[in-house]
Write a protein that holds these residues in place. Structure first.
Motif, PDB file in Angstrom:
ATOM      1  N   LEU A   9       0.824  -1.202   0.000  1.00 36.84           N
ATOM      2  CA  LEU A   9       0.000   0.000   0.000  1.00 36.84           C
ATOM      3  C   LEU A   9       0.862   1.256   0.000  1.00 36.84           C
ATOM      4  O   LEU A   9       0.615   2.195  -0.782  1.00 36.84           O
ATOM      5  N   PHE A  10       1.877   1.282   0.873  1.00 37.44           N
ATOM      6  CA  PHE A  10       2.751   2.445   0.938  1.00 37.44           C
ATOM      7  C   PHE A  10       3.518   2.632  -0.373  1.00 37.44           C
ATOM      8  O   PHE A  10       3.701   3.770  -0.831  1.00 37.44           O
ATOM      9  N   LEU A  13       1.137   4.301  -2.757  1.00 44.15           N
ATOM     10  CA  LEU A  13       0.863   5.693  -2.404  1.00 44.15           C
ATOM     11  C   LEU A  13       2.068   6.595  -2.656  1.00 44.15           C
ATOM     12  O   LEU A  13       1.920   7.724  -3.147  1.00 44.15           O
ATOM     13  N   LEU A  16       2.427   7.208  -6.296  1.00 42.77           N
ATOM     14  CA  LEU A  16       1.357   8.058  -6.798  1.00 42.77           C
ATOM     15  C   LEU A  16       1.543   9.514  -6.388  1.00 42.77           C
ATOM     16  O   LEU A  16       1.441  10.429  -7.226  1.00 42.77           O
ATOM     17  N   PHE A  17       1.808   9.748  -5.108  1.00 42.05           N
ATOM     18  CA  PHE A  17       1.824  11.117  -4.599  1.00 42.05           C
ATOM     19  C   PHE A  17       3.204  11.772  -4.550  1.00 42.05           C
ATOM     20  O   PHE A  17       3.307  13.000  -4.550  1.00 42.05           O
TER      21      PHE A  17
END
Length: 197
Positions: A9-10, A13, A16-17
């Motif tokens: 998940l990290f 993220l 993506l960010f």
């Protein structure tokens, strides 16, 4: 299982960010005790370093975080353990050495606190003592920010620091400071190289 799920998940993220880039993961030994020593610029440093590494990383975390119910549960599930800042915490030291005894990876921020301006601050000797006592390889790492949405954040791992000459010495405050300075010099090199790109 939970660690692996949150790691994925990290990774998603951060890609993506923060358009994150990872370099030098090959420098982390595939087995045996390892201490990853990294600069500290943001609260996101532990998850971003842990997600970038090729092995599970266990971190010391300030004890105040373990007083937050849900966060405390997650931290413990991720293998983190509390440390009292500003004093010699024998319980945390024992936990850190146990991590290394089990042949695992320990993540440490030698500065002890976040840098307000992004520059590398003065480090404590705890990381070098733990590494020497635990007979662990020390891998320097640098998080190169700043953390701004959709701007690049880089995590760079360097070759293990050679502390072999300190193993046969008496570990005085002077020799530990020398070992610490050697570790921090390698982190500084990674930061300088990273900022020049």
């Amino acid at each position: 299982m939970l660690y692996r799920t949150f790691r994925l998940l990290f990774r998603f993220l951060f890609r993506l960010f923060y358009r994150w880039e990872i370099e030098g993961v090959k420098h982390i030994p595939s087995q045996g005790p390892v201490v990853i020593c990294c600069n500290h610029i943001n609260n996101l440093d532990p998850p971003i370093v842990g997600a970038a590494a090729n092995r599970p990383v266990r971190f010391m975390a300030k004890e105040e975080l373990f007083k937050v119910p849900v966060l405390s549960f997650l931290l413990r599930r991720f293998g983190a353990f509390p440390v009292k800042r500003g004093s010699t915490d024998k319980r945390a030291l024992k936990s850190a050495l146990e991590v290394l005894k089990q042949g695992e990876v320990l993540g440490v921020f030698p500065e002890g606190t976040r840098s307000r301006d992004g520059s590398l601050g003065k480090a404590h000797n705890g990381a070098s003592f733990i590494a020497l006592k635990g007979k662990a390889k020390v891998v320097p790492a640098a998080v190169i920010g700043p953390y701004r949405i959709f701007q690049k954040v880089r995590i760079v791992f360097g070759p293990p620091v050679d502390l072999e000459n300190f193993q046969n010495q008496q570990w005085t405050s002077h020799t530990l400071r020398e070992a610490t300075d050697q570790i921090m010099a390698e982190i500084e090199k990674l930061l300088s190289k990273g900022h020049s790109k």
